[in-house]
Design a protein around this motif. Structure first.
Motif, mmCIF file in Angstrom:
data_model
loop_
_atom_site.group_PDB
_atom_site.id
_atom_site.type_symbol
_atom_site.label_atom_id
_atom_site.label_comp_id
_atom_site.label_asym_id
_atom_site.label_seq_id
_atom_site.Cartn_x
_atom_site.Cartn_y
_atom_site.Cartn_z
ATOM 1 N N SER A 1 0.954 -1.311 -0.022
ATOM 2 C CA SER A 1 -0.022 -0.023 -0.146
ATOM 3 C C SER A 1 0.848 1.103 0.117
ATOM 4 O O SER A 1 2.232 1.052 0.287
ATOM 5 C CB SER A 1 -0.789 -0.049 1.143
ATOM 6 O OG SER A 1 -0.104 -0.038 2.263
ATOM 7 N N GLN B 1 1.308 3.294 2.293
ATOM 8 C CA GLN B 1 1.914 3.603 3.483
ATOM 9 C C GLN B 1 3.179 2.707 3.609
ATOM 10 O O GLN B 1 4.080 3.086 4.062
ATOM 11 C CB GLN B 1 0.917 3.375 4.742
ATOM 12 C CG GLN B 1 -0.177 4.109 4.938
ATOM 13 C CD GLN B 1 -1.661 3.948 4.203
ATOM 14 O OE1 GLN B 1 -1.807 3.468 2.895
ATOM 15 N NE2 GLN B 1 -2.561 3.954 4.815
ATOM 16 N N LEU B 2 2.867 1.375 3.252
ATOM 17 C CA LEU B 2 4.150 0.623 3.110
ATOM 18 C C LEU B 2 5.195 1.003 2.305
ATOM 19 O O LEU B 2 6.246 0.779 2.748
ATOM 20 C CB LEU B 2 3.457 -0.917 3.046
ATOM 21 C CG LEU B 2 2.620 -1.384 3.974
ATOM 22 C CD1 LEU B 2 1.789 -2.606 3.555
ATOM 23 C CD2 LEU B 2 3.434 -1.791 5.259
ATOM 24 N N MET C 1 7.472 3.420 3.781
ATOM 25 C CA MET C 1 8.353 2.890 4.927
ATOM 26 C C MET C 1 9.499 2.000 4.203
ATOM 27 O O MET C 1 10.624 1.996 4.405
ATOM 28 C CB MET C 1 7.410 2.088 5.885
ATOM 29 C CG MET C 1 6.362 2.773 6.577
ATOM 30 S SD MET C 1 5.162 1.822 7.244
ATOM 31 C CE MET C 1 6.138 1.605 8.886
ATOM 32 N N TYR D 1 -3.609 -3.880 -3.310
ATOM 33 C CA TYR D 1 -3.118 -4.391 -1.900
ATOM 34 C C TYR D 1 -3.367 -5.891 -1.741
ATOM 35 O O TYR D 1 -4.184 -6.172 -0.501
ATOM 36 C CB TYR D 1 -4.253 -3.568 -0.861
ATOM 37 C CG TYR D 1 -3.673 -3.358 0.576
ATOM 38 C CD1 TYR D 1 -2.537 -3.655 0.817
ATOM 39 C CD2 TYR D 1 -4.614 -2.879 1.528
ATOM 40 C CE1 TYR D 1 -2.136 -3.443 2.225
ATOM 41 C CE2 TYR D 1 -4.264 -2.632 2.890
ATOM 42 C CZ TYR D 1 -2.850 -2.810 2.955
ATOM 43 O OH TYR D 1 -2.581 -2.826 4.466
ATOM 44 N N GLY E 1 0.098 -4.374 9.486
ATOM 45 C CA GLY E 1 0.081 -3.602 8.372
ATOM 46 C C GLY E 1 -0.827 -3.971 7.145
ATOM 47 O O GLY E 1 -0.584 -3.559 6.078
ATOM 48 N N ALA E 2 -1.800 -4.679 7.605
ATOM 49 C CA ALA E 2 -2.895 -4.969 6.560
ATOM 50 C C ALA E 2 -4.277 -4.182 6.362
ATOM 51 O O ALA E 2 -5.036 -4.536 5.565
ATOM 52 C CB ALA E 2 -3.127 -6.563 6.718
ATOM 53 N N CYS E 3 -4.202 -3.182 7.313
ATOM 54 C CA CYS E 3 -5.749 -2.509 7.098
ATOM 55 C C CYS E 3 -5.557 -0.888 7.199
ATOM 56 O O CYS E 3 -6.611 -0.470 6.928
ATOM 57 C CB CYS E 3 -6.352 -3.113 8.434
ATOM 58 S SG CYS E 3 -5.887 -2.091 10.148
ATOM 59 N N GLY E 4 -4.654 -0.435 7.633
ATOM 60 C CA GLY E 4 -4.405 1.047 7.616
ATOM 61 C C GLY E 4 -4.971 1.943 8.718
ATOM 62 O O GLY E 4 -4.995 2.925 8.740
ATOM 63 N N THR F 1 -2.858 4.374 10.541
ATOM 64 C CA THR F 1 -2.132 5.422 9.846
ATOM 65 C C THR F 1 -1.979 6.652 10.342
ATOM 66 O O THR F 1 -2.775 7.145 10.999
ATOM 67 C CB THR F 1 -2.724 5.735 8.348
ATOM 68 O OG1 THR F 1 -2.915 4.495 7.788
ATOM 69 C CG2 THR F 1 -2.030 6.560 7.416
ATOM 70 N N ASN G 1 2.384 3.357 8.294
ATOM 71 C CA ASN G 1 1.493 2.354 9.335
ATOM 72 C C ASN G 1 2.358 2.270 10.633
ATOM 73 O O ASN G 1 3.260 1.762 10.627
ATOM 74 C CB ASN G 1 1.218 0.951 8.782
ATOM 75 C CG ASN G 1 0.471 1.001 7.634
ATOM 76 O OD1 ASN G 1 -0.461 1.566 7.402
ATOM 77 N ND2 ASN G 1 0.632 -0.125 6.757
ATOM 78 N N SER H 1 -4.529 9.151 6.023
ATOM 79 C CA SER H 1 -4.106 8.507 4.587
ATOM 80 C C SER H 1 -4.558 9.506 3.717
ATOM 81 O O SER H 1 -3.484 9.578 2.720
ATOM 82 C CB SER H 1 -4.597 7.146 4.736
ATOM 83 O OG SER H 1 -4.031 6.618 3.384
ATOM 84 N N GLY I 1 -4.770 1.191 0.770
ATOM 85 C CA GLY I 1 -4.296 0.603 1.888
ATOM 86 C C GLY I 1 -5.033 0.834 3.269
ATOM 87 O O GLY I 1 -4.562 0.815 4.496
ATOM 88 N N ASN I 2 -6.199 1.449 3.206
ATOM 89 C CA ASN I 2 -7.170 1.682 4.373
ATOM 90 C C ASN I 2 -8.527 0.979 4.113
ATOM 91 O O ASN I 2 -9.130 1.280 3.385
ATOM 92 C CB ASN I 2 -7.374 3.110 4.343
ATOM 93 C CG ASN I 2 -6.360 3.826 4.704
ATOM 94 O OD1 ASN I 2 -5.656 4.173 3.844
ATOM 95 N ND2 ASN I 2 -6.115 4.335 6.041
#
Ligand SMILES: Cc1cc2nc3c(=O)[nH]c(=O)nc-3n(C[C@H](O)[C@H](O)[C@H](O)COP(=O)(O)OP(=O)(O)OC[C@H]3O[C@@H](n4cnc5c(N)ncnc54)[C@H](O)[C@@H]3O)c2cc1C
Ligand code: FES
Ligand code: FES
Lengths: 330, 166
Positions: A99, A101-102, A105, A236, B43-46, B49, B58, B104, B141-142
């Motif tokens: 995603s 966000q990832l 990072m 995702y 790290g799988a749901c957001g 954030t 995350n 996000s 990612g959310n």
């Protein structure tokens, strides 16, 4: 999480020194290591944060290649103008992974070293030769829809999860490593190992060796390239199958091609057999299909993943067709 | 214990943390900032954030020690037109994912302004519109367990529309 010491060296010698101790692990963005530490699968005594080291830039190489520092964040790599123009498949591969966000990072070095997403690897209650060498592999006769079909062994069928690495495999990338004995360079396609009977040994990286950079040689063919990822959700999600391809066609004949597959093998899979059959042949759909089928001929499928051979074949054909017709990427 | 210093929502905080404390736990348990949520912790749901030096991350997969010296923004430090747009467009039901969705979306709009492409951006595109499919991809990612995605999308489109096209 098991307690550990944390150090953040400011220079590379100190980082390599710190990582030479048994039980030490490097830390990039942490998006894989922190997760695995929380699950108790990784249990380092010392975590060596390398993000203070000066390997965070993308630099031009003579002749049009690029040198990508190991600490460049995945998002910065995907956004780089030169990457998008010279190697579009690489930017697309990164953007199709994880995603936003990832990607903000994750580092390039960490992406290369990320571990499999096989559910049995994550589950302490089941047998996994990667997690506990010698214990067996419950994926062989379990839920193996995501498992690999090429390069597998009787002790492990886990697929390599990276998208970035698939593009790097297609692009003849070279990984630069630095350890106590100095610097060495390894082609990305030799960096990850096939499982054989030691699936816990995933790369040729020596203990304490640091990935410092990935170099891309100039590749004019890559200006016409695509990364195509097939998965259960539109975004995702990890690849069931993915294809990184670059193609040059002159007068209806394939004059140059780079092809690699993701989601189907324990390492990013360079499709050398298909490439060999394609070069010099007609740029048409039946030639693409023959080449794809030849690459997948050695597939070893299990209960739930037999579909991957056909899916990979169809995805190769579709990607090459797009590239030869200048069609829409989706 | 390691002493770290972060600027959180505009105030400088010094904290003693063990290296294994996540940024999410440091914010929630040590600083009482319970806006960022622990949804999956992997790290799988957001839901966790936050913005770190302006970038969305995350917080569950971050160690607090990695963010020593950083500027962190949680929903508690946000005042943005998106918040009212979420209310106007029913961008939530239970609200659990909302702090993460908002942080996000703020990070997403900044990325778009800075020229960051997405997986659905046409190759070679120069200026392009922040279309609905762009927003869906960039916000993937959310997750929202209540399925308020259409409202979330409408809220973001509403605010992005005012900010214009690249
Ligand atoms: C929910 C989720 C979905 C994801 N989906 C995808 C996806 O679709 N596609 C995809 O490709 N990836 C996906 N990922 C994986 C993600 O891309 C990786 O976690 C990330 O790239 C790892 O980079 P990092 O810097 O965070 O690594 P870290 O977690 O910091 O490190 C990972 C490993 O690399 C080692 N390491 C780090 N840097 C170096 C270095 N310079 N030299 C030597 N060793 C090093 C560490 O010791 C560790 O073993 C997903 C991750 C999550 C959590
Ligand atoms: S709690 Fe961090 S991603 Fe789910
Ligand atoms: S509003 Fe309930 S999870 Fe999104």
């Amino acid at each position: 999480m098991k307690p550990f010491a944390y150090v953040k060296p400011a220079d590379v010698e100190a980082a390599i020194q710190a990582a030479a101790q048994p039980g030490a692990r490097f830390l990039g963005g942490g998006t894989n290591l922190v997760d695995l530490m929380r699950e108790g699968i990784e249990q380092p005594d010392t975590v060596v944060d390398v993000t203070g080291l000066p390997f965070d830039t993308v630099d031009d190489l003579p002749g049009g290649g690029l040198r990508i520092g190991a600490l460049v964040r995945n998002s910065a790599l995907a956004a780089d103008r030169r990457v998008r123009e010279r190697y579009p498949m690489l930017s697309q591969a990164v953007l199709s992974g994880a995603s936003a966000q990832l990607r903000n990072m994750a580092t390039v070095g960490g992406n290369l070293l990320q571990r499999t997403r096989c559910p049995y690897f994550y589950d302490h209650a089941s047998a996994c030769n990667k997690r506990e060498p010698g214990r067996g592999c419950d994926a062989l006769d379990g839920f193996n829809r995501g498992a690999a079909i090429l390069g597998v062994s009787a002790s492990c069928v886990a697929a390599h999860p990276s998208d970035l690495c698939v593009a790097l495999a297609a692009l003849d990338a070279v990984v630069e490593l630095r350890g106590q004995d100095g610097t060495r360079r390894v082609p990305l396609t030799d960096f990850h190992r096939l499982p054989g009977d030691t699936p816990e040994v995933e790369t040729v990286l020596a203990p304490g060796e640091l990935v410092t950079a990935v170099e891309l040689p100039p590749a004019p063919v890559a200006a016409n390239s695509r990364y195509r990822k097939v998965r259960d959700r539109a975004s995702y999600a990890f690849a069931l199958v993915s294809v990184a391809a670059a193609l040059e066609v002159r007068d209806g004949v394939v004059t140059d091609v780079c092809l690699a597959l993701g989601g189907v093998a324990p390492r990013p899979w360079r499709a050398t057999e298909a490439e060999r059959l394609l070069v010099g042949g007609p740029a048409d759909e039946s030639a693409y299909r023959r080449a794809a089928e030849a690459e997948l001929a050695g597939a070893s499928t299990r209960r739930d993943n037999a579909f991957k051979a056909a899916l990979a074949t169809a995805t190769i054909v579709a990607t090459l067709r797009e590239l030869s017709t200048g069609g829409d990427p989706r | 214990m390691t002493q770290i210093r972060m600027n959180v929502n505009g105030s400088v905080e010094s904290l003693d943390v063990e290296p294994w404390v996540s940024l999410l736990d440091a914010l929630r348990e040590r600083l009482g900032l319970t806006g960022p949520k622990k949804g999956c912790d992997q790290g799988a749901c957001g839901a966790c954030t936050v913005l770190a030096d302006g970038l969305r991350i995350n917080a569950c997969l971050a160690l607090a020690v990695q963010y020593d010296g950083s500027e962190i923004t949680t929903i508690e430090g946000v005042a943005h037109p998106l918040q009212e747009a979420f209310v106007r467009h029913d961008g939530f039901q239970c609200g659990y994912c909302t702090p993460g969705q908002l942080c996000s979306a703020i990070g997403m709009l900044a990325e778009y302004e800075a020229g960051m492409p997405s997986a659905v951006t046409p190759p070679g595109a120069g200026a392009y519109e922040l279309s609905e499919s762009e927003v869906r991809e960039r916000m993937s990612g959310n997750l929202c367990r209540c399925g308020a995605y259409n409202g979330i999308l409408d809220a973001i489109m509403d605010v992005a529309g005012e900010e214009g096209t690249r």
